[in-house]
Design an enzyme around this catalytic site. Structure first.
Site, PDB file in Angstrom:
ATOM      1  CG  HIS A   1      44.574  31.105  42.005  1.00 50.16           C
ATOM      2  ND1 HIS A   1      43.681  31.310  40.975  1.00 50.16           N
ATOM      3  CD2 HIS A   1      45.180  32.314  42.208  1.00 50.16           C
ATOM      4  CE1 HIS A   1      43.723  32.578  40.594  1.00 50.16           C
ATOM      5  NE2 HIS A   1      44.635  33.214  41.318  1.00 50.16           N
TER       6      HIS A   1
ATOM      7  CE  LYS B   1      40.745  38.944  42.082  1.00 54.47           C
ATOM      8  NZ  LYS B   1      41.934  39.716  41.850  1.00 54.47           N
TER       9      LYS B   1
ATOM     10  CD  GLN C   1      46.156  41.995  33.914  1.00 59.92           C
ATOM     11  OE1 GLN C   1      47.055  42.459  34.587  1.00 59.92           O
ATOM     12  NE2 GLN C   1      45.829  40.706  33.963  1.00 59.92           N
TER      13      GLN C   1
ATOM     14  NE  ARG D   1      48.250  41.943  44.522  1.00 58.64           N
ATOM     15  CZ  ARG D   1      49.392  42.582  44.768  1.00 58.64           C
ATOM     16  NH1 ARG D   1      49.813  42.698  46.000  1.00 58.64           N
ATOM     17  NH2 ARG D   1      50.105  43.112  43.798  1.00 58.64           N
TER      18      ARG D   1
ATOM     19  CG  HIS E   1      46.630  31.501  37.740  1.00 63.95           C
ATOM     20  ND1 HIS E   1      46.909  31.535  39.082  1.00 63.95           N
ATOM     21  CD2 HIS E   1      46.893  32.741  37.261  1.00 63.95           C
ATOM     22  CE1 HIS E   1      47.342  32.737  39.405  1.00 63.95           C
ATOM     23  NE2 HIS E   1      47.326  33.500  38.333  1.00 63.95           N
TER      24      HIS E   1
END
Ligand code: PAF
Length: 282
Positions: A36, A151, A155, A189, A39
């Site tokens: 999307h 986002k 991570q 997601r 990315h």
């Protein structure tokens, strides 16, 4: 121009060898596909920073908690490649499970501390899966630079720590979260949300912003947090894994923004787990 799709490590190494010999900078954008605009903003940042850009697409089984979650993850390779064509990336690396984890694969990369909170608790094993595959992707691509979205802020911090601790010579760039017009953070997601759930989903960033503003004004965190959770539940969120304020650097829990801080949330809506984070003004 379409970039070559490379499906095995030998082909990837053959492609990168002349770039490495020429001393060119190589940017890697690790993804699990279903690309999307979030990315694509990472790809744009990589193109701006590096002479060569590789996008990796691998739905990493080791970071999913259940076979159902892995099976339902969207896979859209053809349209992903079409989206990347306009960026002029140099290679798209799409290994399969056997290529990434050949028979006998026995190594796990584990980052402690940063993974003892939030998704580290709610998704046991998730960050081991992420750190392991990202360490492999760094080694496989020989990248000098890597691009990750804020986002997935936890991570991002885990990957930074892992690269630092393992002396991997790579610069990890964190890029801002890209949002839909109604404020929902872009995520692969989101494709799993029903039409009705999609209309409710923006209540999450909305309530997070209200909470962040309240805290920035000096209001009591716990009281404002209770109101936000109640509002989310009334809107239709069925479970809030966490809605917390934490320090940017080490992710330690805060009740006031005494250090650079962010609000972090993970919440379930109609069977889909949404995560988000936003900065809190000090
Ligand atoms: O953020 C993701 O899409 C994944 O966690 C990553 C970094 C590609 C590792 O599989």
């Amino acid at each position: 121009m379409s970039a070559p799709i490379l499906r095995n490590l030998a082909d990837l190494r053959a492609a990168t060898r002349p770039w490495r010999r020429a001393g060119e900078t190589i940017g890697v954008v690790p993804t699990m596909g279903a690309l999307h605009d979030g990315h694509l903003s990472l790809v744009a940042a990589a193109k701006k920073t590096c002479e060569r850009v590789i996008v990796t697409i691998f739905v990493n089984p080791r970071q999913f908690g259940s076979p159902e979650d892995l099976a339902s993850y969207p896979r859209t390779e053809t349209s992903d490649a079409a989206k990347l064509a306009r960026f002029g990336v140099d290679a798209i690396y799409v290994p399969d499970g056997a290529e990434m984890y050949p028979e006998g694969f026995s190594t796990t990369v584990s980052v402690v501390g940063l993974t003892d909170v939030m998704d580290g608790i709610h998704r046991p094993g998730h960050f081991e899966g992420v750190a392991t595959v990202v360490a492999k992707l760094f080694a496989q691509t020989s990248a000098t630079d890597a691009f990750f979205g804020e986002k997935d802020f936890q991570q991002l911090q885990v990957v930074r720590r892992m690269a630092r601790d393992l002396d991997i010579p790579i610069t990890v760039h964190g890029c801002p979260t890209i949002r839909e017009i109604d404020g929902l953070a872009m995520s692969s997601r989101n494709l799993l949300l029903s039409d009705r759930a999609r209309t409710i989903a923006p209540v999450l960033p909305e309530q997070m912003q209200i909470l962040a503003d309240a805290v920035a004004e000096g209001r009591d965190f716990a009281a404002a947090q209770t109101v936000a959770i109640r509002t989310l539940e009334q809107a239709g969120f069925t479970g809030i894994d966490y809605l917390e304020m934490r320090a940017n650097g080490d992710l330690s829990l805060l009740t006031a923004p005494t250090r650079p801080a962010r609000l972090f949330a993970a919440a379930w809506l109609a069977g889909v787990r949404l995560i988000d984070n936003i900065a809190v003004e000090g």
